[in-house]
Scaffold this active site. Sequence first.
Site, PDB file in Angstrom:
ATOM      1  CD  GLU A  83      13.087  -5.032   2.634  1.00  0.00           C
ATOM      2  OE1 GLU A  83      14.294  -4.506   3.081  1.00  0.00           O
ATOM      3  OE2 GLU A  83      12.352  -5.957   3.270  1.00  0.00           O
TER       4      GLU A  83
ATOM      5  CB  CYS B  77       8.151 -12.485  -3.069  1.00  0.00           C
ATOM      6  SG  CYS B  77       7.280 -12.133  -1.644  1.00  0.00           S
TER       7      CYS B  77
ATOM      8  CB  CYS C 105       1.509  -3.880   6.385  1.00  0.00           C
ATOM      9  SG  CYS C 105       0.011  -5.003   6.220  1.00  0.00           S
TER      10      CYS C 105
ATOM     11  CB  CYS D  93       0.093  -9.952  11.407  1.00  0.00           C
ATOM     12  SG  CYS D  93      -1.240 -10.104  10.143  1.00  0.00           S
TER      13      CYS D  93
ATOM     14  CB  CYS E 224       4.244  -9.843  10.045  1.00  0.00           C
ATOM     15  SG  CYS E 224       4.493  -9.294   8.493  1.00  0.00           S
TER      16      CYS E 224
ATOM     17  CB  CYS F 177       7.157 -15.558   4.875  1.00  0.00           C
ATOM     18  SG  CYS F 177       6.390 -16.444   3.375  1.00  0.00           S
TER      19      CYS F 177
END
Length: 347
Positions: free
Chosen positions: A94, A107, A114, A118, A121, A339
């Site tokens: 995305e 962005c 990933c 975290c 997230c 975010c």
Amino acid sequence: METKKKDIRALSKEQLRDFFIAQGDKAFRGNQVYEWLWSKSVHSFEDMTNISIETRKMLEDHFTINHIEVDQLQRSSDGTIKNAVRLHDNLIVESVLIPAKNRTTACVSSQVGCSLDCKFCATARLKRMRNLNPDEIYDQVVAIDRESKLYYNRPLTNIVFMGMGEPLMNYNNVLKAIDKITSPEGLGMSPKRIVVSTSGVPKMIKKMADENVKFKLAVSLHSAIDEVRTSIMPFNATFPLKDLREALEYWYAKTKNRITYEYVVWKGINDQRKDVQALIDFCKFAPSKVNLIEYNPIDDGAFQQADSKALDMYVSMLEENHITVTVRRSRGKDIDAACGQLANKSS
Ligand code: SAH
């Protein structure tokens, strides 16, 4: 059996020139094709109208042009646009267009999923599937630039590597993409308008400093106390704050560039005076800016944004210590584009 054709955009300009020489053509043809592939970003050899039909056919026989497709475009009530981008192997990442008064920011993602974990997230839940190639990063920027012109009548002005993935774990490809984005033969954007955001890989931060890169660095800190940081960013156990701090000191000594920290304040996690004091102690070695980011809840609700009193405490203590601080409001929350919300939910 059909042999798999090579992606022509994996070739450098020199390799493309050499290819044409080997074909008995002029090196200059390589320059022309390179321009079609990058600054004009065409998706098919047919569109290369100043190249002869025979040459286009020959290219077609040798190569493919891998490119992204914007699979789904969502627009938020605040004007933010989220693209779900389909890659040549059908994986999805995305990217987000964030329009503001004086700028339009892209962005972009650097990895599919990933590898960091975290806890706050949404992308972390996807695990890392693969790194993006330079052209896949570049194409996200081109797509957003086109959308910016289409919907807002102006070109893209800024780029942040704050989408999916950890850019410093795909360092070579991110750098190659930035080279193309900033090159006059690509998009000709200024590197000063590009921010690479990292959870902090010390070795790579030092490497960037040594390579004298011109883009800006942002560090997702969230806590300057090892115990706390490790509990929310387990990756901190491998790269503790001491190593991160040493790498940032090195970065500052070499680049003299201010360091930006991204920081979310959560209830019961990092909302006490001692947390702010640790942050001040961590970043006072160099001119710093702390962006206090609003928390964007991801579904299970384990984390909660701290109350405004805690934020006020952060702002006043940081200001007293001459550290620049901004409180950043989220954009695109209604379409899961803010975010930490990028998780391919729409796909
Ligand atoms: N891996 C890179 C870039 C991607 S994350 C990095 O860590 O910097 C972009 C920013 O969003 C980071 O600062 C990250 O910590 C923050 N973030 C992640 N999840 C979030 C959430 N749910 N709410 C607010 N910010 C979040």
